[in-house]
Design an enzyme around this catalytic site. Structure first.
Site, mmCIF file in Angstrom:
data_model
loop_
_atom_site.group_PDB
_atom_site.id
_atom_site.type_symbol
_atom_site.label_atom_id
_atom_site.label_comp_id
_atom_site.label_asym_id
_atom_site.label_seq_id
_atom_site.Cartn_x
_atom_site.Cartn_y
_atom_site.Cartn_z
ATOM 1 N N LYS A 100 -11.282 13.003 3.500
ATOM 2 C CA LYS A 100 -12.513 12.201 3.615
ATOM 3 C C LYS A 100 -12.695 11.764 5.073
ATOM 4 C CE LYS A 100 -9.711 8.275 2.133
ATOM 5 N NZ LYS A 100 -9.383 7.346 1.031
ATOM 6 N N TYR A 142 -18.455 -6.502 32.688
ATOM 7 C CA TYR A 142 -19.362 -7.470 32.054
ATOM 8 C C TYR A 142 -18.685 -8.830 31.937
ATOM 9 C CZ TYR A 142 -22.633 -3.841 30.462
ATOM 10 O OH TYR A 142 -23.547 -2.830 30.389
ATOM 11 N N ARG A 169 -1.693 13.143 -3.793
ATOM 12 C CA ARG A 169 -2.911 12.969 -2.978
ATOM 13 C C ARG A 169 -2.578 12.404 -1.601
ATOM 14 N NH1 ARG A 169 -4.823 9.897 -7.126
ATOM 15 N NH2 ARG A 169 -5.194 8.173 -5.700
HETATM 16 C C1 LIG Z 1 -7.968 7.473 0.893
HETATM 17 C C2 LIG Z 1 -7.423 7.734 -0.457
HETATM 18 C C3 LIG Z 1 -6.211 8.439 -0.606
HETATM 19 C C4 LIG Z 1 -5.297 8.778 0.539
HETATM 20 O O1 LIG Z 1 -4.685 7.582 0.997
HETATM 21 P P1 LIG Z 1 -3.558 7.627 2.143
HETATM 22 O O2 LIG Z 1 -3.070 6.229 2.236
HETATM 23 O O3 LIG Z 1 -4.257 8.056 3.387
HETATM 24 O O4 LIG Z 1 -2.543 8.594 1.681
HETATM 25 C C5 LIG Z 1 -5.842 8.802 -1.888
HETATM 26 N N1 LIG Z 1 -6.586 8.451 -2.961
HETATM 27 C C6 LIG Z 1 -7.735 7.729 -2.852
HETATM 28 C C7 LIG Z 1 -8.488 7.361 -4.067
HETATM 29 C C8 LIG Z 1 -8.170 7.332 -1.602
HETATM 30 O O5 LIG Z 1 -9.290 6.602 -1.496
#
Ligand SMILES: *Cc1c(COP(=O)(O)O)cnc(C)c1O
Length: 369
Positions: free
Chosen positions: A35, A262, A218
């Site tokens: 993502k 700035y 995941r």
């Molecule tokens: C972003 C996300 C992940 C991955 O998380 P990490 O901490 O980067 O491994 C997995 N599952 C879901 C639902 C997420 O939103």
């Protein structure tokens, strides 16, 4: 092209993906989480390598994010981790992606959309095991399967839940979520023999929470070589793949008592050499690094002086280090003996590497080596 770029080492990404995959039992599938443009690294590039390395599926947050992956010829299942509203159901079908659904999903509208396109939509049921972000309650899973199956164009692909505290030193919550997911899986398997996908473990779960791997992993941040927190050991020896480079564009020799940038928030306390770098907060380099961060020039740490501007920043050269326009600047990465990590920037700015990675703007070219 401007003298500023993010350099992404594809061999390191590949090696990280390989090590993660190799650490899993052979009965587990893996979903590469790419993502937010692959955490800023480039989703098409990371997605392609993940598929080559045997990852069975990919995941993004929103249906739009699947489209460039499909355009690049990627054909594996793409899961959507966020909840999709009916206004985007056509995009789900256009990208042939698998939406996350729960009781807030308008299943009537999803069914109608699928029927109109004459396709079956594979759905991943989101389950809330304790994070309280999205998802059905685990005890409602059986009822929800039946509800989904009452629609002829919707099919249940499986179930996923997300861990809120897998990266914490205290694993109490992580174990509670794992147990809640396991109880749900047990109940479903008692009634159904379907090969549903059951996916819980994120990066931290995979590396640090026993039994959080069900049928699918995941991993997200660890693919990019960064640990989810300091409490998760890098036991696979993963390496960061991203460096951030620019070049000096201007050099000034100032006397004592000159104000820089700035608001004039930095005053030279002695004659100093100041170099200007064409990188600013519009590139995703945090403005909160004003008078705090540093960059590397000629292998030396050079502190940022004054405020980071939208497109430029100024640094002070250490005494005795010469500098000229065109000299290489490292904002993240290694030069000589010195390194600046994304974790250092995140710590200095009170955030996490995830936010630094996803903050790099489209204005910064990505170069793949
Ligand atoms: C972003 C996300 C992940 C991955 O998380 P990490 O901490 O980067 O491994 C997995 N599952 C879901 C639902 C997420 O939103």
């Amino acid at each position: 092209m401007r003298p500023t770029h993010l350099e992404i080492d594809t061999a390191i990404i590949r090696e990280n993906l390989r090590r993660i995959k190799d650490s899993l039992p052979e009965w587990s599938t893996s979903t590469a989480v790419i993502k937010a443009n692959g955490y800023g690294h480039g989703s098409v590039m990371v997605g392609r390598i993940a598929v080559e390395e045997g990852y069975e599926s990919l995941a993004v947050a929103f249906p739009e994010e699947a489209l460039p992956l499909r355009a690049a010829g990627i054909t594996v299942p793409i899961y959507l981790l966020g909840i999709t509203l009916p206004q985007s159901f056509d995009l789900v079908i256009e990208g042939n992606s698998r939406p996350a659904i729960c009781e807030s999903t308008d299943l009537e509208a999803l069914e109608a959309c699928a029927a109109r396109h004459d396709v079956i939509v594979e759905c991943a049921i989101a389950v809330d095991t304790g994070m309280h972000r999205i998802g059905i309650r685990p005890q409602d899973a059986m009822e929800f399967i039946e509800k989904v199956e009452s629609y002829p164009h919707l099919r249940v692909d499986g179930f996923f839940s997300h861990m809120a505290s897998a990266d914490a030193a205290d694993k109490t919550e992580a174990h509670a979520q794992t147990a809640a997911f396991r109880d749900m899986v047990t109940t479903i398997r008692k009634h159904r023999s379907d090969p549903f996908r059951f996916s819980l473990a994120n990066s931290a779960g995979l590396l640090a929470v026993k039994d959080s791997l069900f049928t699918d992993a995941r991993p997200g941040i660890i693919q990019y070589g960064i640990m989810p927190s300091l409490d998760v050991p890098n036991r696979l020896g993963l390496k960061p793949a991203l460096s951030f480079y620019s070049k000096v564009v201007h050099v000034q020799h100032l006397g004592a008592g000159e104000k820089i940038g700035y608001g004039g928030t930095y005053t030279t306390d002695r004659p100093m050499t100041i170099a200007t770098i064409p990188v600013g907060y519009a590139d995703g380099f945090p403005r909160s690094l004003s008078n705090r961060g540093s960059v590397l020039i000629h292998g030396k740490r050079c502190p940022i002086v004054g405020r980071v501007c939208m497109d430029q920043l100024m640094v002070a050269m250490p005494d005795g280090v010469g500098v000229a326009p065109g000299d290489e600047v490292v904002l993240i990465g290694t030069q000589g003996q010195e390194s600046i990590t994304v974790l250092e920037l995140a710590t200095l700015t009170g955030t996490i590497p995830y936010e630094i990675f996803t903050g790099f703007s489209e204005r910064v070219p990505r170069i793949y080596i």
